[in-house]
Design an enzyme around this catalytic site. Structure first.
Site, short mmCIF file in Angstrom:
data_model
loop_
_atom_site.label_atom_id
_atom_site.label_comp_id
_atom_site.label_asym_id
_atom_site.label_seq_id
_atom_site.Cartn_x
_atom_site.Cartn_y
_atom_site.Cartn_z
N ASN A 4 0.03 -0.47 -5.00
CA ASN A 4 -1.29 -0.44 -4.39
C ASN A 4 -1.15 -0.42 -2.87
O ASN A 4 -0.07 -0.68 -2.33
CB ASN A 4 -2.19 -1.59 -4.87
N GLU A 5 -2.23 -0.09 -2.19
CA GLU A 5 -2.15 0.12 -0.76
C GLU A 5 -1.88 -1.15 0.03
O GLU A 5 -1.44 -1.10 1.18
CB GLU A 5 -3.42 0.80 -0.24
N GLN A 6 -2.14 -2.31 -0.57
CA GLN A 6 -1.90 -3.57 0.14
C GLN A 6 -0.41 -3.87 0.31
O GLN A 6 -0.06 -4.80 1.03
CB GLN A 6 -2.58 -4.73 -0.59
N GLY A 7 0.46 -3.12 -0.36
CA GLY A 7 1.90 -3.30 -0.17
C GLY A 7 2.64 -3.75 -1.41
O GLY A 7 3.83 -4.08 -1.33
#
Length: 538
Positions: free
Chosen positions: A319-322
Protein backbone atom coordinates in the site's frame (compact mmCIF):
# COMPACT_ATOMS: atom_id res chain seq x y z
CA UNK A 1 14.72 19.32 23.43
CA UNK A 2 11.99 20.26 25.93
CA UNK A 3 9.11 18.17 27.25
CA UNK A 4 5.93 20.26 27.12
CA UNK A 5 2.22 19.73 27.67
CA UNK A 6 -0.23 19.58 24.75
CA UNK A 7 -1.53 22.99 25.81
CA UNK A 8 1.96 24.49 25.77
CA UNK A 9 2.59 22.97 22.34
CA UNK A 10 -0.66 24.43 20.96
CA UNK A 11 0.33 27.86 22.32
CA UNK A 12 3.36 27.78 20.02
CA UNK A 13 1.15 27.93 16.92
CA UNK A 14 0.66 31.55 15.81
CA UNK A 15 -1.89 33.28 13.60
CA UNK A 16 -1.25 32.60 9.92
CA UNK A 17 1.13 29.69 10.54
CA UNK A 18 1.53 26.79 8.15
CA UNK A 19 1.23 23.58 10.17
CA UNK A 20 2.55 20.33 8.66
CA UNK A 21 0.98 17.22 10.19
CA UNK A 22 2.21 13.64 10.00
CA UNK A 23 0.24 10.42 9.96
CA UNK A 24 -2.29 8.75 7.74
CA UNK A 25 -6.00 8.17 7.41
CA UNK A 26 -7.69 6.68 10.41
CA UNK A 27 -5.18 7.54 13.09
CA UNK A 28 -2.02 5.78 11.89
CA UNK A 29 0.80 7.77 13.56
CA UNK A 30 -1.49 10.82 13.74
CA UNK A 31 -0.52 13.28 16.54
CA UNK A 32 -4.15 13.54 17.60
CA UNK A 33 -3.56 15.08 21.02
CA UNK A 34 -1.67 17.99 19.45
CA UNK A 35 -4.43 18.63 16.91
CA UNK A 36 -7.00 18.47 19.70
CA UNK A 37 -5.04 20.98 21.79
CA UNK A 38 -5.06 23.50 18.94
CA UNK A 39 -8.83 23.14 18.61
CA UNK A 40 -9.34 23.52 22.37
CA UNK A 41 -7.21 26.65 22.47
CA UNK A 42 -9.08 28.22 19.53
CA UNK A 43 -12.48 27.53 21.07
CA UNK A 44 -11.35 29.06 24.36
CA UNK A 45 -9.37 32.06 23.11
CA UNK A 46 -10.06 32.55 19.39
CA UNK A 47 -6.41 31.82 18.54
CA UNK A 48 -4.64 30.78 16.45
CA UNK A 49 -6.43 32.16 13.40
CA UNK A 50 -6.10 31.63 9.65
CA UNK A 51 -3.70 28.71 9.77
CA UNK A 52 -2.78 26.55 6.79
CA UNK A 53 -2.94 22.80 7.42
CA UNK A 54 -0.89 20.51 5.19
CA UNK A 55 -0.86 16.73 5.38
CA UNK A 56 -0.15 14.23 2.56
CA UNK A 57 -2.93 11.82 3.53
CA UNK A 58 -6.46 12.33 4.79
CA UNK A 59 -6.63 12.60 8.60
CA UNK A 60 -9.73 11.57 10.51
CA UNK A 61 -12.18 8.91 11.59
CA UNK A 62 -14.92 10.28 9.32
CA UNK A 63 -16.26 11.95 12.42
CA UNK A 64 -14.87 14.68 14.67
CA UNK A 65 -11.25 13.59 15.06
CA UNK A 66 -8.22 14.38 12.94
CA UNK A 67 -8.46 17.33 10.55
CA UNK A 68 -12.14 17.75 11.52
CA UNK A 69 -10.89 19.49 14.67
CA UNK A 70 -9.83 22.43 12.49
CA UNK A 71 -13.33 22.86 11.01
CA UNK A 72 -14.08 26.14 12.77
CA UNK A 73 -14.52 29.39 10.87
CA UNK A 74 -11.60 31.63 11.61
CA UNK A 75 -9.24 28.84 12.65
CA UNK A 76 -8.53 27.34 9.23
CA UNK A 77 -7.71 29.45 6.18
CA UNK A 78 -6.34 26.81 3.82
CA UNK A 79 -5.98 23.06 3.67
CA UNK A 80 -3.67 21.20 1.29
CA UNK A 81 -3.91 17.43 1.53
CA UNK A 82 -4.37 14.18 -0.34
CA UNK A 83 -7.94 13.51 0.75
CA UNK A 84 -10.64 15.33 2.70
CA UNK A 85 -13.18 12.51 2.94
CA UNK A 86 -11.79 11.40 6.33
CA UNK A 87 -12.81 14.77 7.78
CA UNK A 88 -16.44 15.45 6.73
CA UNK A 89 -16.69 18.88 8.42
CA UNK A 90 -13.66 20.04 6.44
CA UNK A 91 -15.15 18.62 3.22
CA UNK A 92 -18.35 20.56 3.94
CA UNK A 93 -16.39 23.79 4.46
CA UNK A 94 -14.63 23.20 1.13
CA UNK A 95 -17.93 22.51 -0.67
CA UNK A 96 -19.43 25.67 0.90
CA UNK A 97 -16.39 27.73 -0.13
CA UNK A 98 -15.55 28.68 3.45
CA UNK A 99 -11.87 27.74 3.16
CA UNK A 100 -9.19 27.49 0.49
CA UNK A 101 -9.11 23.77 -0.28
CA UNK A 102 -6.68 21.84 -2.46
CA UNK A 103 -6.38 18.07 -2.87
CA UNK A 104 -3.13 17.04 -4.54
CA UNK A 105 -1.68 13.57 -5.15
CA UNK A 106 -0.57 12.04 -1.87
CA UNK A 107 2.74 10.97 -3.37
CA UNK A 108 3.42 14.43 -4.78
CA UNK A 109 2.94 16.08 -1.38
CA UNK A 110 5.00 13.35 0.28
CA UNK A 111 7.87 13.73 -2.17
CA UNK A 112 7.61 17.54 -2.17
CA UNK A 113 8.29 17.55 1.58
CA UNK A 114 11.54 15.75 0.86
CA UNK A 115 12.39 18.31 -1.83
CA UNK A 116 11.76 21.13 0.65
CA UNK A 117 14.06 19.40 3.15
CA UNK A 118 16.85 19.46 0.56
CA UNK A 119 16.26 23.08 -0.43
CA UNK A 120 15.42 22.13 -4.00
CA UNK A 121 13.08 24.38 -6.02
CA UNK A 122 10.08 22.01 -5.90
CA UNK A 123 8.86 18.70 -7.32
CA UNK A 124 8.86 17.94 -11.03
CA UNK A 125 6.80 14.90 -11.97
CA UNK A 126 4.50 13.46 -14.63
CA UNK A 127 1.99 12.44 -11.95
CA UNK A 128 -1.30 14.30 -12.37
CA UNK A 129 -1.04 15.17 -16.05
CA UNK A 130 -4.46 15.19 -17.78
CA UNK A 131 -6.35 14.92 -14.48
CA UNK A 132 -8.02 17.59 -12.35
CA UNK A 133 -4.59 18.18 -10.76
CA UNK A 134 -3.34 19.51 -14.10
CA UNK A 135 -3.59 23.35 -14.10
CA UNK A 136 -5.28 23.12 -17.51
CA UNK A 137 -8.19 21.58 -15.59
CA UNK A 138 -8.50 22.55 -11.90
CA UNK A 139 -4.96 22.56 -10.55
CA UNK A 140 -6.13 20.50 -7.58
CA UNK A 141 -8.55 23.19 -6.40
CA UNK A 142 -11.64 22.11 -4.47
CA UNK A 143 -13.11 25.54 -3.58
CA UNK A 144 -13.52 28.87 -5.35
CA UNK A 145 -11.47 30.59 -2.66
CA UNK A 146 -8.47 28.51 -3.72
CA UNK A 147 -7.05 30.92 -6.27
CA UNK A 148 -3.30 30.43 -5.86
CA UNK A 149 -1.59 28.21 -8.42
CA UNK A 150 0.13 25.46 -6.45
CA UNK A 151 0.89 23.45 -9.59
CA UNK A 152 2.38 24.66 -12.87
CA UNK A 153 2.67 22.98 -16.26
CA UNK A 154 6.23 23.08 -17.60
CA UNK A 155 8.09 21.62 -20.57
CA UNK A 156 11.46 19.95 -20.13
CA UNK A 157 13.39 18.15 -22.87
CA UNK A 158 10.35 18.08 -25.10
CA UNK A 159 8.00 16.56 -22.51
CA UNK A 160 5.24 18.00 -20.36
CA UNK A 161 5.68 17.88 -16.59
CA UNK A 162 3.88 19.20 -13.55
CA UNK A 163 5.81 21.40 -11.13
CA UNK A 164 4.57 21.34 -7.53
CA UNK A 165 5.67 24.47 -5.71
CA UNK A 166 7.28 24.33 -2.25
CA UNK A 167 5.63 25.90 0.79
CA UNK A 168 6.90 27.41 4.06
CA UNK A 169 6.58 25.40 7.28
CA UNK A 170 6.21 27.13 10.64
CA UNK A 171 5.29 24.15 12.82
CA UNK A 172 5.37 20.38 12.27
CA UNK A 173 3.35 17.92 14.36
CA UNK A 174 4.86 14.45 14.07
CA UNK A 175 4.41 11.26 16.08
CA UNK A 176 6.50 8.37 17.35
CA UNK A 177 6.39 5.76 20.09
CA UNK A 178 9.37 6.55 22.34
CA UNK A 179 11.51 9.64 22.89
CA UNK A 180 14.73 9.74 24.87
CA UNK A 181 16.05 12.73 26.83
CA UNK A 182 17.81 14.06 23.72
CA UNK A 183 14.63 13.99 21.62
CA UNK A 184 15.52 10.94 19.55
CA UNK A 185 12.27 9.38 18.34
CA UNK A 186 11.55 5.70 17.64
CA UNK A 187 8.39 4.27 16.05
CA UNK A 188 8.28 0.66 17.22
CA UNK A 189 4.54 0.59 17.96
CA UNK A 190 3.41 2.57 14.93
CA UNK A 191 1.48 1.01 12.04
CA UNK A 192 3.29 3.16 9.45
CA UNK A 193 6.40 5.34 9.21
CA UNK A 194 4.89 7.93 6.87
CA UNK A 195 7.35 10.75 6.22
CA UNK A 196 8.18 11.78 9.80
CA UNK A 197 11.89 12.14 9.07
CA UNK A 198 11.34 14.18 5.91
CA UNK A 199 8.85 16.40 7.75
CA UNK A 200 11.31 17.11 10.53
CA UNK A 201 14.10 17.83 8.05
CA UNK A 202 11.89 20.11 5.92
CA UNK A 203 10.67 22.03 8.95
CA UNK A 204 14.21 22.56 10.21
CA UNK A 205 15.19 23.76 6.71
CA UNK A 206 12.36 26.35 6.90
CA UNK A 207 13.33 27.47 10.41
CA UNK A 208 10.14 26.05 11.91
CA UNK A 209 9.36 24.15 15.12
CA UNK A 210 9.23 20.34 15.24
CA UNK A 211 6.93 19.00 17.97
CA UNK A 212 6.71 15.24 18.45
CA UNK A 213 3.88 13.40 20.21
CA UNK A 214 5.05 10.12 21.77
CA UNK A 215 3.76 7.42 24.08
CA UNK A 216 6.66 7.32 26.53
CA UNK A 217 10.03 8.72 27.55
CA UNK A 218 13.25 6.81 28.12
CA UNK A 219 16.70 7.62 29.42
CA UNK A 220 19.35 9.19 27.22
CA UNK A 221 21.29 6.55 25.27
CA UNK A 222 18.83 3.71 25.95
CA UNK A 223 17.23 3.65 22.48
CA UNK A 224 19.09 1.31 20.11
CA UNK A 225 20.54 3.65 17.50
CA UNK A 226 19.07 1.70 14.59
CA UNK A 227 15.55 2.15 15.95
CA UNK A 228 15.75 5.95 15.96
CA UNK A 229 13.53 7.20 13.13
CA UNK A 230 13.87 10.94 13.78
CA UNK A 231 17.14 12.08 15.38
CA UNK A 232 16.93 14.44 18.33
CA UNK A 233 18.85 17.17 16.50
CA UNK A 234 15.65 17.76 14.49
CA UNK A 235 13.19 17.77 17.40
CA UNK A 236 12.42 20.92 19.41
CA UNK A 237 9.76 19.66 21.82
CA UNK A 238 8.09 16.42 22.90
CA UNK A 239 4.58 15.86 24.22
CA UNK A 240 3.96 12.59 26.09
CA UNK A 241 0.55 10.90 25.65
CA UNK A 242 0.62 7.57 27.57
CA UNK A 243 -2.76 6.39 26.23
CA UNK A 244 -1.81 7.01 22.59
CA UNK A 245 -3.77 4.57 20.41
CA UNK A 246 -2.25 2.89 17.37
CA UNK A 247 -5.18 3.86 15.12
CA UNK A 248 -8.59 5.42 15.68
CA UNK A 249 -10.14 1.96 15.55
CA UNK A 250 -7.49 -0.24 17.17
CA UNK A 251 -5.73 0.63 20.43
CA UNK A 252 -2.90 -1.77 19.68
CA UNK A 253 -2.39 -4.70 17.31
CA UNK A 254 1.10 -6.26 17.49
CA UNK A 255 0.71 -7.46 13.90
CA UNK A 256 0.31 -3.84 12.73
CA UNK A 257 3.57 -3.04 14.54
CA UNK A 258 5.34 -5.98 12.91
CA UNK A 259 5.97 -7.68 16.26
CA UNK A 260 4.39 -10.93 15.07
CA UNK A 261 2.76 -12.58 12.09
CA UNK A 262 -0.62 -14.23 12.38
CA UNK A 263 -1.61 -17.55 10.72
CA UNK A 264 -3.39 -17.14 7.40
CA UNK A 265 -6.51 -18.79 8.81
CA UNK A 266 -6.62 -16.06 11.47
CA UNK A 267 -7.48 -13.42 8.89
CA UNK A 268 -11.21 -12.64 8.92
CA UNK A 269 -13.30 -14.09 6.10
CA UNK A 270 -15.56 -11.65 4.30
CA UNK A 271 -19.27 -12.45 4.00
CA UNK A 272 -20.36 -13.44 0.50
CA UNK A 273 -21.80 -10.06 -0.49
CA UNK A 274 -21.15 -7.62 -3.32
CA UNK A 275 -17.86 -6.45 -1.77
CA UNK A 276 -16.44 -9.95 -1.56
CA UNK A 277 -17.66 -10.77 -5.06
CA UNK A 278 -15.76 -7.77 -6.44
CA UNK A 279 -12.66 -8.66 -4.41
CA UNK A 280 -12.81 -12.27 -5.62
CA UNK A 281 -13.08 -11.32 -9.29
CA UNK A 282 -10.25 -8.80 -8.84
CA UNK A 283 -8.14 -11.55 -7.25
CA UNK A 284 -8.52 -13.56 -10.45
CA UNK A 285 -6.40 -10.89 -12.15
CA UNK A 286 -3.45 -11.75 -9.87
CA UNK A 287 -0.42 -13.50 -11.27
CA UNK A 288 2.24 -15.47 -9.43
CA UNK A 289 5.11 -13.19 -8.41
CA UNK A 290 3.19 -10.01 -9.17
CA UNK A 291 3.92 -6.83 -7.23
CA UNK A 292 0.60 -5.13 -6.55
CA UNK A 293 -1.00 -2.17 -4.84
CA UNK A 294 -4.28 -2.56 -3.01
CA UNK A 295 -6.10 0.73 -2.53
CA UNK A 296 -8.63 1.72 0.10
CA UNK A 297 -12.34 1.04 -0.10
CA UNK A 298 -13.74 -2.09 -1.67
CA UNK A 299 -10.35 -3.24 -2.94
CA UNK A 300 -8.96 -3.78 0.56
CA UNK A 301 -10.97 -7.02 0.49
CA UNK A 302 -8.47 -8.42 -2.02
CA UNK A 303 -5.93 -8.96 0.75
CA UNK A 304 -8.44 -10.96 2.79
CA UNK A 305 -9.44 -13.01 -0.25
CA UNK A 306 -5.77 -13.62 -1.01
CA UNK A 307 -5.25 -14.87 2.56
CA UNK A 308 -8.31 -17.11 2.34
CA UNK A 309 -7.13 -18.54 -0.97
CA UNK A 310 -3.55 -19.06 0.24
CA UNK A 311 -2.06 -16.58 -2.23
CA UNK A 312 -0.14 -14.25 0.06
CA UNK A 313 3.13 -16.17 -0.17
CA UNK A 314 3.07 -16.07 -3.98
CA UNK A 315 2.40 -12.36 -4.58
CA UNK A 316 3.54 -9.08 -3.05
CA UNK A 317 0.76 -6.77 -1.94
CA UNK A 318 1.70 -3.21 -1.02
CA UNK A 319 0.00 0.00 0.00
CA UNK A 320 1.06 3.59 -0.49
CA UNK A 321 1.77 4.16 3.21
CA UNK A 322 4.89 2.00 2.86
CA UNK A 323 3.73 -1.55 3.66
CA UNK A 324 5.33 -4.24 1.50
CA UNK A 325 4.05 -7.83 1.57
CA UNK A 326 1.43 -9.49 3.74
CA UNK A 327 -2.14 -8.22 3.62
CA UNK A 328 -3.10 -4.55 3.87
CA UNK A 329 -5.76 -3.91 6.52
CA UNK A 330 -9.33 -2.96 5.66
CA UNK A 331 -12.07 -0.74 7.06
CA UNK A 332 -11.02 2.08 9.36
CA UNK A 333 -7.62 0.40 9.80
CA UNK A 334 -6.85 0.70 6.06
CA UNK A 335 -3.30 1.93 5.65
CA UNK A 336 -1.91 -0.57 8.13
CA UNK A 337 -1.00 -4.16 7.27
CA UNK A 338 -0.37 -7.58 8.77
CA UNK A 339 2.37 -10.12 8.02
CA UNK A 340 4.30 -7.60 5.96
CA UNK A 341 7.89 -8.19 4.90
CA UNK A 342 8.99 -4.57 5.16
CA UNK A 343 7.82 -1.09 6.15
CA UNK A 344 9.47 1.83 4.39
CA UNK A 345 8.99 5.60 4.43
CA UNK A 346 6.09 6.77 2.31
CA UNK A 347 8.12 8.96 -0.12
CA UNK A 348 10.22 5.95 -1.14
CA UNK A 349 7.13 3.83 -1.74
CA UNK A 350 5.87 6.51 -4.13
CA UNK A 351 9.27 6.64 -5.86
CA UNK A 352 8.80 2.95 -6.64
CA UNK A 353 5.22 3.46 -7.79
CA UNK A 354 6.01 6.50 -9.96
CA UNK A 355 8.83 4.59 -11.60
CA UNK A 356 6.45 1.89 -12.86
CA UNK A 357 7.32 -0.74 -10.26
CA UNK A 358 3.77 -2.06 -9.88
CA UNK A 359 2.70 -4.97 -12.06
CA UNK A 360 -0.98 -4.64 -11.10
CA UNK A 361 -2.88 -2.02 -9.10
CA UNK A 362 -6.35 -2.40 -7.63
CA UNK A 363 -8.28 0.80 -6.92
CA UNK A 364 -11.88 1.81 -6.37
CA UNK A 365 -13.91 3.67 -8.98
CA UNK A 366 -16.84 5.93 -8.12
CA UNK A 367 -17.73 7.21 -11.59
CA UNK A 368 -16.69 5.78 -14.98
CA UNK A 369 -17.32 7.39 -18.36
CA UNK A 370 -17.57 5.84 -21.87
CA UNK A 371 -13.83 6.34 -22.54
CA UNK A 372 -12.78 4.53 -19.38
CA UNK A 373 -11.91 7.68 -17.43
CA UNK A 374 -12.58 7.60 -13.68
CA UNK A 375 -13.65 10.10 -11.04
CA UNK A 376 -13.13 9.50 -7.32
CA UNK A 377 -12.29 13.03 -6.17
CA UNK A 378 -15.52 15.06 -6.35
CA UNK A 379 -19.07 13.94 -7.08
CA UNK A 380 -22.69 14.43 -5.98
CA UNK A 381 -21.74 17.60 -4.11
CA UNK A 382 -19.08 15.77 -2.06
CA UNK A 383 -15.42 16.76 -1.92
CA UNK A 384 -13.34 13.61 -1.44
CA UNK A 385 -9.82 14.18 -2.74
CA UNK A 386 -7.38 11.96 -4.52
CA UNK A 387 -4.97 10.32 -2.05
CA UNK A 388 -2.38 8.14 -3.75
CA UNK A 389 -4.81 7.30 -6.56
CA UNK A 390 -3.06 9.29 -9.30
CA UNK A 391 0.46 8.08 -8.47
CA UNK A 392 -0.77 4.49 -8.52
CA UNK A 393 -3.22 4.52 -11.41
CA UNK A 394 -1.00 6.41 -13.86
CA UNK A 395 2.04 4.22 -13.38
CA UNK A 396 0.99 0.58 -12.83
CA UNK A 397 1.48 -1.70 -15.81
CA UNK A 398 -2.05 -3.06 -15.38
CA UNK A 399 -4.89 -1.13 -13.75
CA UNK A 400 -7.89 -2.93 -12.22
CA UNK A 401 -10.73 -0.76 -10.95
CA UNK A 402 -13.20 -2.34 -8.55
CA UNK A 403 -16.64 -1.19 -7.49
CA UNK A 404 -20.32 -2.02 -7.65
CA UNK A 405 -22.26 -1.17 -10.81
CA UNK A 406 -24.71 0.96 -8.83
CA UNK A 407 -24.60 2.52 -5.36
CA UNK A 408 -27.01 3.52 -2.64
CA UNK A 409 -29.02 0.61 -1.27
CA UNK A 410 -27.62 -2.16 -3.48
CA UNK A 411 -28.12 -5.65 -2.06
CA UNK A 412 -27.31 -8.92 -3.79
CA UNK A 413 -27.73 -12.61 -3.15
CA UNK A 414 -25.22 -15.35 -3.97
CA UNK A 415 -24.10 -18.76 -2.78
CA UNK A 416 -25.41 -21.16 -5.42
CA UNK A 417 -23.12 -20.11 -8.24
CA UNK A 418 -25.43 -17.35 -9.44
CA UNK A 419 -26.02 -13.69 -8.61
CA UNK A 420 -29.37 -12.19 -7.74
CA UNK A 421 -30.07 -8.47 -7.41
CA UNK A 422 -32.24 -8.21 -4.30
CA UNK A 423 -32.33 -4.41 -4.22
CA UNK A 424 -30.97 -2.17 -6.96
CA UNK A 425 -28.76 0.80 -6.11
CA UNK A 426 -30.23 4.27 -6.54
CA UNK A 427 -27.19 5.85 -8.16
CA UNK A 428 -25.55 4.97 -11.45
CA UNK A 429 -21.76 4.85 -11.38
CA UNK A 430 -21.23 4.45 -15.13
CA UNK A 431 -22.10 7.95 -16.33
CA UNK A 432 -21.90 9.94 -19.60
CA UNK A 433 -19.69 12.66 -18.09
CA UNK A 434 -17.45 13.03 -15.04
CA UNK A 435 -17.47 15.96 -12.64
CA UNK A 436 -13.68 15.65 -12.23
CA UNK A 437 -11.14 13.46 -13.99
CA UNK A 438 -9.03 11.46 -11.56
CA UNK A 439 -7.87 8.93 -14.17
CA UNK A 440 -7.72 9.73 -17.88
CA UNK A 441 -8.63 6.64 -19.89
CA UNK A 442 -7.40 8.07 -23.19
CA UNK A 443 -4.04 9.06 -21.70
CA UNK A 444 -3.70 5.56 -20.22
CA UNK A 445 -4.43 4.02 -23.61
CA UNK A 446 -1.79 6.19 -25.28
CA UNK A 447 0.76 4.90 -22.76
CA UNK A 448 -0.16 1.27 -23.44
CA UNK A 449 -1.69 0.58 -20.04
CA UNK A 450 -4.10 -2.35 -19.68
CA UNK A 451 -7.28 -1.33 -17.84
CA UNK A 452 -10.03 -3.57 -16.45
CA UNK A 453 -13.21 -2.61 -14.57
CA UNK A 454 -14.65 -5.20 -12.19
CA UNK A 455 -18.16 -4.99 -10.73
CA UNK A 456 -20.29 -7.54 -8.89
CA UNK A 457 -22.26 -8.33 -12.05
CA UNK A 458 -20.11 -7.37 -15.04
CA UNK A 459 -16.51 -6.90 -16.14
CA UNK A 460 -15.33 -4.31 -18.66
CA UNK A 461 -12.07 -3.39 -20.33
CA UNK A 462 -10.94 -0.37 -22.33
CA UNK A 463 -10.36 -0.61 -26.07
CA UNK A 464 -9.49 1.86 -28.80
CA UNK A 465 -13.19 2.65 -29.17
CA UNK A 466 -13.97 2.97 -25.46
CA UNK A 467 -15.41 0.77 -22.72
CA UNK A 468 -16.19 -2.84 -23.71
CA UNK A 469 -18.27 -5.35 -21.75
CA UNK A 470 -16.46 -8.70 -21.60
CA UNK A 471 -18.14 -10.70 -18.77
CA UNK A 472 -21.56 -10.93 -17.14
CA UNK A 473 -22.43 -12.72 -13.90
CA UNK A 474 -24.44 -15.95 -14.08
CA UNK A 475 -28.11 -15.35 -13.29
CA UNK A 476 -28.03 -11.72 -14.48
CA UNK A 477 -30.22 -10.31 -17.26
CA UNK A 478 -27.92 -8.37 -19.57
CA UNK A 479 -30.37 -5.67 -20.65
CA UNK A 480 -32.21 -5.17 -17.36
CA UNK A 481 -29.42 -5.62 -14.81
CA UNK A 482 -26.37 -4.29 -16.66
CA UNK A 483 -27.08 -2.10 -19.68
CA UNK A 484 -30.26 -0.71 -18.14
CA UNK A 485 -28.30 0.45 -15.07
CA UNK A 486 -25.68 2.41 -17.02
CA UNK A 487 -25.81 5.99 -18.21
CA UNK A 488 -24.40 4.99 -21.59
CA UNK A 489 -24.27 1.88 -23.73
CA UNK A 490 -20.81 0.27 -23.87
CA UNK A 491 -19.55 -1.89 -26.65
CA UNK A 492 -20.29 -5.56 -26.12
CA UNK A 493 -17.54 -8.06 -26.86
CA UNK A 494 -18.39 -10.61 -29.55
CA UNK A 495 -16.81 -13.11 -27.14
CA UNK A 496 -18.90 -12.09 -24.13
CA UNK A 497 -18.32 -14.59 -21.33
CA UNK A 498 -20.00 -15.59 -18.10
CA UNK A 499 -18.12 -14.73 -14.91
CA UNK A 500 -16.70 -17.80 -13.18
CA UNK A 501 -19.43 -19.37 -11.04
CA UNK A 502 -16.90 -20.08 -8.25
CA UNK A 503 -17.02 -16.37 -7.44
CA UNK A 504 -20.63 -16.79 -6.36
CA UNK A 505 -20.25 -19.92 -4.20
CA UNK A 506 -19.33 -20.27 -0.55
CA UNK A 507 -15.94 -21.73 0.41
CA UNK A 508 -12.56 -21.33 -1.24
CA UNK A 509 -12.44 -20.72 -4.98
CA UNK A 510 -9.05 -22.38 -5.47
CA UNK A 511 -8.14 -19.44 -7.69
CA UNK A 512 -4.44 -19.63 -6.86
CA UNK A 513 -3.89 -23.39 -6.59
CA UNK A 514 -1.50 -23.23 -9.55
CA UNK A 515 0.58 -20.39 -8.08
CA UNK A 516 2.89 -22.72 -6.13
CA UNK A 517 4.09 -24.38 -9.35
CA UNK A 518 4.17 -21.22 -11.47
CA UNK A 519 7.51 -20.01 -12.79
CA UNK A 520 8.62 -17.01 -10.72
CA UNK A 521 9.67 -13.74 -12.34
CA UNK A 522 13.43 -13.88 -12.93
CA UNK A 523 15.65 -11.12 -14.27
CA UNK A 524 16.82 -11.88 -17.86
CA UNK A 525 20.49 -11.90 -16.79
CA UNK A 526 19.76 -14.56 -14.17
CA UNK A 527 17.88 -16.59 -16.77
CA UNK A 528 20.92 -16.38 -19.02
CA UNK A 529 23.16 -17.41 -16.12
CA UNK A 530 20.95 -20.40 -15.35
CA UNK A 531 20.98 -21.37 -19.01
CA UNK A 532 24.78 -21.15 -19.15
CA UNK A 533 25.12 -23.27 -16.00
CA UNK A 534 22.75 -25.88 -17.42
CA UNK A 535 24.72 -26.04 -20.65
CA UNK A 536 28.03 -26.42 -18.82
CA UNK A 537 26.78 -29.42 -16.83
CA UNK A 538 25.22 -31.24 -19.78
Amino acid sequence: MRVVTPEQAAALVRDGDTVLIGGSGSGHAVPERLIEAVETRFLATGAPRSITSIHPVGLGDRGQRGASRFAHEGLLKRIVCGTIVDAPPIAAMAADNKIEAYTLPQGAISQLIREIAAGRPGLITHVGLHTFVDPRQAGGRQSERATEDLVELIELKGHEWLFFKPFPIDVAFIRGTTADEDGNISMEHEAIFGEMLSMAQATRRCGGLVIAQVKRLTRRGSLPAKTVKVPGMLVDAVVVVPDQAQTYQTFYDPAFAGELKIPLDSFPNLPLDERKIVARRCAMELEAGAICNVGSGICTGIGLVAAEEGLLDHITLTNEQGIIGGAPASGLDAGAGRNYAAMIDQPYQFDFYDGGGLDIAFLSAVEVDPRGSVNISRFAGRVVGIGGFVNISQNAKKMVFGGTLTAGGLKVGAGDGKLTILSEGKHRKFVPQLEQTSYNGQYAKERGQTTVFVTERAVFRTSDEGLELIEVAPGIDLERDVLGQMGFRPMISPNLKTMNERIFRSGRMGVGDHFATATPNVHPRLKALAGAQSASTS
